[in-house]
Design an enzyme around this catalytic site. Structure first.
Site, PDB file in Angstrom:
ATOM      1  N   ASP A 115       0.859  -1.188   0.000  1.00 53.90           N
ATOM      2  CA  ASP A 115       0.000   0.000   0.000  1.00 53.90           C
ATOM      3  C   ASP A 115       0.889   1.229   0.000  1.00 53.90           C
ATOM      4  O   ASP A 115       2.128   1.117   0.011  1.00 53.90           O
ATOM      5  CB  ASP A 115      -0.963   0.009   1.188  1.00 53.90           C
ATOM      6  CG  ASP A 115      -2.307   0.658   0.830  1.00 53.90           C
ATOM      7  OD1 ASP A 115      -2.290   1.791   0.290  1.00 53.90           O
ATOM      8  OD2 ASP A 115      -3.354   0.043   1.074  1.00 53.90           O
ATOM      9  N   HIS A 167     -13.412  -0.646  -8.259  1.00 53.39           N
ATOM     10  CA  HIS A 167     -14.657   0.127  -8.326  1.00 53.39           C
ATOM     11  C   HIS A 167     -14.436   1.591  -7.957  1.00 53.39           C
ATOM     12  O   HIS A 167     -15.339   2.414  -8.136  1.00 53.39           O
ATOM     13  CB  HIS A 167     -15.748  -0.528  -7.466  1.00 53.39           C
ATOM     14  CG  HIS A 167     -15.715  -0.179  -6.011  1.00 53.39           C
ATOM     15  ND1 HIS A 167     -16.840  -0.148  -5.226  1.00 53.39           N
ATOM     16  CD2 HIS A 167     -14.691   0.147  -5.181  1.00 53.39           C
ATOM     17  CE1 HIS A 167     -16.522   0.181  -3.993  1.00 53.39           C
ATOM     18  NE2 HIS A 167     -15.229   0.364  -3.939  1.00 53.39           N
TER      19      HIS A 167
END
Length: 353
Positions: free
Chosen positions: A222, A262
């Site tokens: 990340d 998304h």
């Protein structure tokens, strides 16, 4: 809802913003918590005293909350907590409600004017979405979270998002599809799973709990500001990585993305995928996408609302299976199976031959 008369439906939908507003006021006054702390019903005056609010105003608020079903009206001027009001004493309930009302709702209200201004074209630019119009800003969604001071609330809400929902491994048979076939000849250098954009490592932790006996490294990737908050662990490695840059770990058994795509329009998704495909070993590596897959018929209310939420906040979307397949094919990948779940599914893909 089939028993609902058309006129009643109109009233319910038209006045929905009022219910949202009273819910937000109830959170500010801690009404749900005040009632939940008592086993017995409370009077308006008692709740008003605890909340430090005008009794006349409190009576109006409590009547509304009871009519909405948020609390129970058990007698004349007698109110009591129920399972719905107790839900809004939880961290999940409080953070989601505050984020929705304070940040998302203004973006939702901007949708009609925004779509009219772009002549009803599907939005594809995350820097030009309803949320920018709502807050009169040119910042991306994530920058707006910081600018509006809602970032911490959003992060809290997202950390509890999956509470009560199926986990990744409840949907995807990892033993069958990953553990079986893992190349143990790689020794200590072999990578079993890379969780790309995996936050604080929730899914890797669940993976370890469910599959304690396994070979291969588990790697969490990340951004630096996220990785810096992750506690050291004996079961997973942490690595700073931006998924818009080439994937440094080559030939892993699986590259896993949970609710990442998304958040992005197709072109940004394609860029992410094109940085993953070259790292994958044909016939061995798997791409696993844990995300919503809209059915061809009968999409749920939650999934369709999430789709419009993505439109408003990020000019992004929830995708149908056909749209997922088309997107992955553009990146040189092919879908081998879609493992259906509710509301999320797991798309399994490999390098196309």
């Amino acid at each position: 809802m089939e028993l609902e008369e058309p006129g009643d439906k109109i009233d319910r939908l038209v006045f929905q913003p009022e219910e949202d507003a009273i819910l937000r006021v109830a959170l500010d006054l801690c009404i749900y918590g005040i009632l939940a702390q008592q086993d017995a019903a409370m009077t308006t005056g008692e709740v008003a005293k605890e909340a430090k609010a005008d009794p006349v105003l409190m009576a109006r608020i409590l009547r509304n909350l009871a009519a909405f079903g948020h609390i129970d009206e058990v007698g004349a001027d007698k109110f009591q907590a129920n399972k719905f009001s107790r839900a809004f004493t939880t961290t999940k309930g409080i953070s989601l409600a505050k984020f929705s009302f304070d940040f998302a709702a203004p973006a939702w209200r901007a949708i009609p004017a925004y779509l009219k201004s772009v002549q009803y074209m599907n939005p594809t630019d995350a820097m030009d979405a309803p949320v920018q119009q709502a807050f009169k800003s040119d910042k991306h969604f994530f920058g707006l979270l910081v600018e509006t001071g809602i970032l911490e609330t959003f992060q809290t809400a997202m950390s509890f998002y999956r509470e009560g929902r199926p986990e990744f491994l409840d949907i995807f048979p990892a033993e069958e599809r990953l553990i079986n076939g893992y190349d143990s000849s790689q020794g200590h250098d072999g990578v079993l799973l890379v969780d790309v954009g995996g936050g604080h490592g929730h899914d890797i932790q669940k993976f370890v709990e469910k599959i304690p006996a396994r070979e291969g490294r588990l790697v969490l990737q990340d951004q630096e500001d996220v990785i810096s908050q992750v506690s050291k662990s004996d079961v997973m490695e942490v690595m700073v990585h931006d998924f818009f840059t080439p994937q440094p770990l080559k030939g892993a058994r699986a590259y896993y993305f949970r609710m990442i795509f998304h958040d992005w329009p197709d072109e940004q998704c394609l860029l992410i995928l094109k940085h993953i495909t070259p790292a994958m070993k044909p016939g061995y590596s798997k791409l696993l996408i844990n995300d919503i897959v809209l059915p061809d018929v009968g999409a749920s209310r939650f999934a369709t609302q999430s789709d419009i939420n993505m439109l408003a906040l990020l000019a992004a979307m929830e995708r149908s299976e056909a749209q997922w397949r088309q997107l992955l094919e553009r990146a040189g990948l092919r879908v081998t199976k879609v493992w259906q779940g509710v509301p999320e599914s797991v798309i399994e893909a490999e390098v196309a031959e």
